[in-house]
Scaffold this motif. Structure first.
Motif, PDB file in Angstrom:
ATOM      1  N   VAL A 393     -69.078  42.723   2.779  1.00 42.14           N
ATOM      2  CA  VAL A 393     -68.891  41.933   4.012  1.00 42.14           C
ATOM      3  C   VAL A 393     -67.425  41.549   4.133  1.00 42.14           C
ATOM      4  O   VAL A 393     -66.794  41.693   5.184  1.00 42.14           O
ATOM      5  CB  VAL A 393     -69.786  40.664   3.989  1.00 42.14           C
ATOM      6  CG1 VAL A 393     -69.451  39.750   5.159  1.00 42.14           C
ATOM      7  CG2 VAL A 393     -71.257  41.049   4.026  1.00 42.14           C
ATOM      8  N   ARG A 394     -66.893  41.077   3.035  1.00 40.20           N
ATOM      9  CA  ARG A 394     -65.493  40.660   2.974  1.00 40.20           C
ATOM     10  C   ARG A 394     -64.556  41.825   3.323  1.00 40.20           C
ATOM     11  O   ARG A 394     -63.628  41.695   4.115  1.00 40.20           O
ATOM     12  CB  ARG A 394     -65.245  40.151   1.544  1.00 40.20           C
ATOM     13  CG  ARG A 394     -63.898  39.665   1.226  1.00 40.20           C
ATOM     14  CD  ARG A 394     -63.796  38.170   1.577  1.00 40.20           C
ATOM     15  NE  ARG A 394     -62.414  37.733   1.577  1.00 40.20           N
ATOM     16  CZ  ARG A 394     -61.542  37.988   2.542  1.00 40.20           C
ATOM     17  NH1 ARG A 394     -61.891  38.659   3.618  1.00 40.20           N
ATOM     18  NH2 ARG A 394     -60.310  37.557   2.464  1.00 40.20           N
ATOM     19  N   GLU A 395     -64.846  42.994   2.715  1.00 38.53           N
ATOM     20  CA  GLU A 395     -63.972  44.168   2.948  1.00 38.53           C
ATOM     21  C   GLU A 395     -64.046  44.612   4.403  1.00 38.53           C
ATOM     22  O   GLU A 395     -63.017  44.894   5.022  1.00 38.53           O
ATOM     23  CB  GLU A 395     -64.407  45.327   2.045  1.00 38.53           C
ATOM     24  CG  GLU A 395     -63.999  45.155   0.604  1.00 38.53           C
ATOM     25  CD  GLU A 395     -64.777  46.097  -0.322  1.00 38.53           C
ATOM     26  OE1 GLU A 395     -65.228  47.170   0.150  1.00 38.53           O
ATOM     27  OE2 GLU A 395     -64.952  45.728  -1.496  1.00 38.53           O
ATOM     28  N   ALA A 396     -65.267  44.669   4.952  1.00 41.10           N
ATOM     29  CA  ALA A 396     -65.423  45.116   6.345  1.00 41.10           C
ATOM     30  C   ALA A 396     -64.691  44.152   7.277  1.00 41.10           C
ATOM     31  O   ALA A 396     -64.013  44.564   8.222  1.00 41.10           O
ATOM     32  CB  ALA A 396     -66.907  45.189   6.709  1.00 41.10           C
ATOM     33  N   LYS A 397     -64.817  42.860   6.985  1.00 38.05           N
ATOM     34  CA  LYS A 397     -64.151  41.850   7.825  1.00 38.05           C
ATOM     35  C   LYS A 397     -62.636  42.072   7.828  1.00 38.05           C
ATOM     36  O   LYS A 397     -62.010  42.110   8.886  1.00 38.05           O
ATOM     37  CB  LYS A 397     -64.498  40.455   7.291  1.00 38.05           C
ATOM     38  CG  LYS A 397     -63.808  39.337   8.023  1.00 38.05           C
ATOM     39  CD  LYS A 397     -64.536  38.019   7.903  1.00 38.05           C
ATOM     40  CE  LYS A 397     -64.328  37.313   6.593  1.00 38.05           C
ATOM     41  NZ  LYS A 397     -64.828  35.920   6.631  1.00 38.05           N
ATOM     42  N   THR A 398     -62.072  42.244   6.651  1.00 38.02           N
ATOM     43  CA  THR A 398     -60.614  42.404   6.581  1.00 38.02           C
ATOM     44  C   THR A 398     -60.188  43.686   7.298  1.00 38.02           C
ATOM     45  O   THR A 398     -59.173  43.706   8.008  1.00 38.02           O
ATOM     46  CB  THR A 398     -60.150  42.376   5.114  1.00 38.02           C
ATOM     47  OG1 THR A 398     -60.607  41.154   4.542  1.00 38.02           O
ATOM     48  CG2 THR A 398     -58.634  42.432   4.990  1.00 38.02           C
ATOM     49  N   LEU A 399     -60.964  44.768   7.138  1.00 42.54           N
ATOM     50  CA  LEU A 399     -60.621  46.020   7.825  1.00 42.54           C
ATOM     51  C   LEU A 399     -60.625  45.816   9.347  1.00 42.54           C
ATOM     52  O   LEU A 399     -59.731  46.282  10.061  1.00 42.54           O
ATOM     53  CB  LEU A 399     -61.607  47.123   7.440  1.00 42.54           C
ATOM     54  CG  LEU A 399     -61.447  47.705   6.029  1.00 42.54           C
ATOM     55  CD1 LEU A 399     -62.598  48.668   5.713  1.00 42.54           C
ATOM     56  CD2 LEU A 399     -60.104  48.428   5.897  1.00 42.54           C
ATOM     57  N   ILE A 400     -61.653  45.096   9.832  1.00 38.41           N
ATOM     58  CA  ILE A 400     -61.743  44.857  11.289  1.00 38.41           C
ATOM     59  C   ILE A 400     -60.561  44.007  11.752  1.00 38.41           C
ATOM     60  O   ILE A 400     -59.927  44.287  12.778  1.00 38.41           O
ATOM     61  CB  ILE A 400     -63.089  44.181  11.653  1.00 38.41           C
ATOM     62  CG1 ILE A 400     -64.238  45.148  11.402  1.00 38.41           C
ATOM     63  CG2 ILE A 400     -63.088  43.699  13.097  1.00 38.41           C
ATOM     64  CD1 ILE A 400     -65.624  44.555  11.567  1.00 38.41           C
ATOM     65  N   TYR A 401     -60.234  42.989  10.982  1.00 37.02           N
ATOM     66  CA  TYR A 401     -59.101  42.135  11.350  1.00 37.02           C
ATOM     67  C   TYR A 401     -57.803  42.942  11.391  1.00 37.02           C
ATOM     68  O   TYR A 401     -56.969  42.756  12.280  1.00 37.02           O
ATOM     69  CB  TYR A 401     -58.950  40.986  10.357  1.00 37.02           C
ATOM     70  CG  TYR A 401     -59.942  39.854  10.534  1.00 37.02           C
ATOM     71  CD1 TYR A 401     -60.605  39.653  11.738  1.00 37.02           C
ATOM     72  CD2 TYR A 401     -60.197  38.968   9.491  1.00 37.02           C
ATOM     73  CE1 TYR A 401     -61.501  38.608  11.891  1.00 37.02           C
ATOM     74  CE2 TYR A 401     -61.087  37.907   9.645  1.00 37.02           C
ATOM     75  CZ  TYR A 401     -61.733  37.739  10.844  1.00 37.02           C
ATOM     76  OH  TYR A 401     -62.604  36.698  11.000  1.00 37.02           O
ATOM     77  N   LYS A 402     -57.630  43.835  10.416  1.00 33.53           N
ATOM     78  CA  LYS A 402     -56.376  44.620  10.387  1.00 33.53           C
ATOM     79  C   LYS A 402     -56.288  45.507  11.620  1.00 33.53           C
ATOM     80  O   LYS A 402     -55.213  45.644  12.218  1.00 33.53           O
ATOM     81  CB  LYS A 402     -56.306  45.439   9.096  1.00 33.53           C
ATOM     82  CG  LYS A 402     -55.957  44.568   7.899  1.00 33.53           C
ATOM     83  CD  LYS A 402     -55.732  45.384   6.647  1.00 33.53           C
ATOM     84  CE  LYS A 402     -55.204  44.480   5.534  1.00 33.53           C
ATOM     85  NZ  LYS A 402     -55.319  45.064   4.214  1.00 33.53           N
ATOM     86  N   GLU A 403     -57.402  46.119  12.008  1.00 29.30           N
ATOM     87  CA  GLU A 403     -57.403  46.958  13.220  1.00 29.30           C
ATOM     88  C   GLU A 403     -57.082  46.103  14.445  1.00 29.30           C
ATOM     89  O   GLU A 403     -56.362  46.521  15.342  1.00 29.30           O
ATOM     90  CB  GLU A 403     -58.766  47.634  13.408  1.00 29.30           C
ATOM     91  CG  GLU A 403     -59.074  48.705  12.376  1.00 29.30           C
ATOM     92  CD  GLU A 403     -58.063  49.861  12.409  1.00 29.30           C
ATOM     93  OE1 GLU A 403     -57.549  50.190  13.491  1.00 29.30           O
ATOM     94  OE2 GLU A 403     -57.786  50.426  11.325  1.00 29.30           O
ATOM     95  N   THR A 404     -57.643  44.894  14.470  1.00 30.64           N
ATOM     96  CA  THR A 404     -57.414  43.980  15.602  1.00 30.64           C
ATOM     97  C   THR A 404     -55.930  43.664  15.737  1.00 30.64           C
ATOM     98  O   THR A 404     -55.351  43.733  16.828  1.00 30.64           O
ATOM     99  CB  THR A 404     -58.189  42.659  15.365  1.00 30.64           C
ATOM    100  OG1 THR A 404     -59.558  42.959  15.200  1.00 30.64           O
ATOM    101  CG2 THR A 404     -58.011  41.689  16.506  1.00 30.64           C
ATOM    102  N   VAL A 405     -55.327  43.314  14.610  1.00 36.06           N
ATOM    103  CA  VAL A 405     -53.911  42.922  14.632  1.00 36.06           C
ATOM    104  C   VAL A 405     -53.039  44.118  15.019  1.00 36.06           C
ATOM    105  O   VAL A 405     -52.076  43.984  15.775  1.00 36.06           O
ATOM    106  CB  VAL A 405     -53.519  42.300  13.269  1.00 36.06           C
ATOM    107  CG1 VAL A 405     -52.029  42.046  13.187  1.00 36.06           C
ATOM    108  CG2 VAL A 405     -54.284  40.988  13.054  1.00 36.06           C
ATOM    109  N   LYS A 406     -53.429  45.307  14.531  1.00 44.16           N
ATOM    110  CA  LYS A 406     -52.683  46.526  14.894  1.00 44.16           C
ATOM    111  C   LYS A 406     -52.670  46.727  16.411  1.00 44.16           C
ATOM    112  O   LYS A 406     -51.723  47.237  16.986  1.00 44.16           O
ATOM    113  CB  LYS A 406     -53.367  47.744  14.251  1.00 44.16           C
ATOM    114  CG  LYS A 406     -52.501  48.463  13.233  1.00 44.16           C
ATOM    115  CD  LYS A 406     -53.113  49.791  12.864  1.00 44.16           C
ATOM    116  CE  LYS A 406     -53.788  49.721  11.507  1.00 44.16           C
ATOM    117  NZ  LYS A 406     -54.614  50.897  11.201  1.00 44.16           N
ATOM    118  N   LEU A 407     -53.743  46.317  17.061  1.00 45.32           N
ATOM    119  CA  LEU A 407     -53.833  46.471  18.520  1.00 45.32           C
ATOM    120  C   LEU A 407     -53.174  45.307  19.275  1.00 45.32           C
ATOM    121  O   LEU A 407     -53.347  45.163  20.481  1.00 45.32           O
ATOM    122  CB  LEU A 407     -55.310  46.587  18.939  1.00 45.32           C
ATOM    123  CG  LEU A 407     -56.016  47.881  18.517  1.00 45.32           C
ATOM    124  CD1 LEU A 407     -57.531  47.768  18.692  1.00 45.32           C
ATOM    125  CD2 LEU A 407     -55.489  49.063  19.334  1.00 45.32           C
TER     126      LEU A 407
END
Ligand code: FAD
Length: 459
Positions: A393-407
């Protein structure tokens, strides 16, 4: 506990709760996987009845270095109000007065009044309070402390846009009065805006002055179905530049919205399509609203929208909003965390694709929906993710956040950092911003008693 008797001496016996059973509801909020609260025997709940009582309580806590956890309706989704240390839960629930001022189109509202109370009172007086964060039991103090958003923010904005005055108590017991029944005020730094969204870490909000509006002349809620998600999402920037500004543009998909409708025993108004925009339009008359609806539908039809369901009666519109607002609670049992990122509206499709890719990596589906008119999407990290490992859960959350910030996005558009977003906040806030925020925290709360562990901690 000695502190309980000292609080009882200030507030009266009935305003202090030490009984474990009665306290349980004050130890949690609506966070899907709650942060671990402090055991009940190490916490005392205090329910003051006035700003002066809040001031006396804070003075005592500050002198003794006792943590204080301000609490509204407990509808927060990231653990902001949860006491995670030995200390005092400060509930504003008894401070719930609402005084309307029709001449100035304002209301003076105590922090513990609920959103539902305010909406009803405004309506009785022929006025309208537009914002609608999904849970009407949220309190005004909590909505201000979180700068809440919700569905109807597209046209009139989030809580920040409505707050004209704030009364708040500083940790040392000083009462601060900021702003007033003013539409413009440029005297000095805008401390009021600083307190809005500060999540109970700088001061305790005791009362606010809110802007009201005349009632909606007429309104309609359109549910516009699409076969393809991208067509729905890509219609949003086109609607936003069409010249007709809706109150709300929400995105939902069929599987999610049907779970919510079934959970309420209601029926979603559209049988066609797999993805939907829910668009709320207002105007001075039914004729104007119909023409706005037609205009918006023509834009959507250019993106392959199917025939919309249009609700014009209050009952039909409330039913659709209720189904939309209930999605979180309907999915909560299966949810480990609900995220609330925002990206520039034209990048929502890319974010959704990125989240799908992450879901595929973990072999699950991650439902997404949200306030599309604001570029603000919710992703439900489902409990099934844990099948890929304890930290999935933690890993998926961080991956989603990183994609968000990239955008070009932010990790939280409306729920705030609370306690559960703190480990990821550096993704949205660089060290320069964090250092400034820590210094501000120190200025307001030098002993660090207010909501420790929430959002920004002192240096
Ligand atoms: C079904 C559902 C739908 C939701 N939909 C939305 C939505 O659409 N948009 C949205 O923005 N949010 C939404 N939320 C989240 C939540 O309703 C908001 O964050 C709301 O602002 C929380 O208010 P509360 O009174 O419940 O605050 P609480 O949960 O009690 O507290 C939240 C934070 O505010 C602080 N706080 C509370 N009162 C005060 C005070 N008087 N002074 C200082 N600090 C204080 C607390 O310390 C804590 O940090 C939803 C929640 C649910 C359960």
């Amino acid at each position: 506990m000695e502190i309980a008797s000292r609080l009882a001496a200030i507030l009266g016996e009935a305003a202090v709760i030490t009984d474990r059973e009665r306290m349980l509801d004050y130890l949690v909020d609506e966070t899907a996987s709650p942060v671990r609260p402090q055991p009940a025997d190490e916490v005392v709940v205090a329910r003051p009845a006035s700003a002066q009582e809040v001031a006396s309580l804070l003075r005592l806590a500050n002198d003794e270095g006792i943590p204080v956890f301000p609490r509204g309706g407990g509808t927060g989704l990231c653990g902001g109000a949860v006491p995670t240390e030995n200390g005092i839960v400060l509930s504003l629930e008894r401070m719930n007065g609402i005084a309307l001022d029709k001449d100035n189109l304002m209301a003076t509202v105590e922090a513990g009044a609920t959103l539902g109370d305010l909406m009803a009172k405004a309506e009785e007086a022929g006025l309208f309070f537009p914002p609608h964060p999904g849970d009407e039991s949220a309190q005004i103090g909590g909505l201000v402390a979180c700068n809440a958003g919700g569905s109807r923010a597209v046209k009139y904005g989030v809580m920040r846009s409505y707050v004209k005055g704030v009364e708040a108590v500083l940790p040392d017991g000083d009462i601060l009065r900021l702003g007033g029944k003013l539409l413009k005020d440029n005297a000095g730094y805008d401390l009021m805006q600083l307190l809005i969204g500060s999540e109970g870490t700088l001061a305790v909000v005791t009362s606010v002055i809110l802007r009201l509006f005349p009632p909606l002349g007429a309104s309609a809620t359109m549910v516009i179905p699409y076969e393809g998600r991208h067509d729905a999402i890509d219609s949003v920037p086109e609607i936003l530049r069409s010249g007709v500004m809706p109150l709300a543009i929400e995105y939902v998909d069929r599987s999610t919205v049907e779970v919510s409708a079934a959970n309420l025993g209601l029926e979603w108004p559209c049988r066609a399509g797999k993805a939907y925009l829910m668009v709320i339009v207002d105007g001075e008359s039914v004729v104007v609203v119909r023409s706005h609806c037609q205009h918006i539908y023509e834009i959507c039809a250019g993106r392959h929208a199917l025939e919309p369901a249009v609700g014009e009666t209050r009952k039909d519109q409330e039913r659709v909003l209720k189904i939309r607002s209930n999605i979180y609670l309907a999915l909560k049992g299966e949810t480990a965390d609900i995220l609330d990122m925002a990206v520039p509206p034209a990048s929502m499709g890319k974010l959704m694709d990125a989240v799908d890719d992450i879901a595929t990596q973990f072999g699950v589906t991650i439902p997404m929906y949200g306030h599309a008119g604001d570029g603000n999407l919710h992703a439900h990290l489902i409990k099934d993710l844990a099948r890929s490992g304890p930290s999935a859960v933690r890993e998926a959350k961080t991956l989603i956040y990183k994609e968000t910030v990239k955008l070009g996005g932010t990790i939280t558009a409306e729920h705030g950092l609370g306690k559960t977003r703190v480990p990821d906040m550096h993704l949205s806030l660089d060290e320069t911003k964090l250092a400034l925020m820590r210094r501000i925290k120190k200025v307001f709360d030098p002993r660090g008693i207010l909501n420790p562990g929430c959002a920004i901690s002192p240096e």
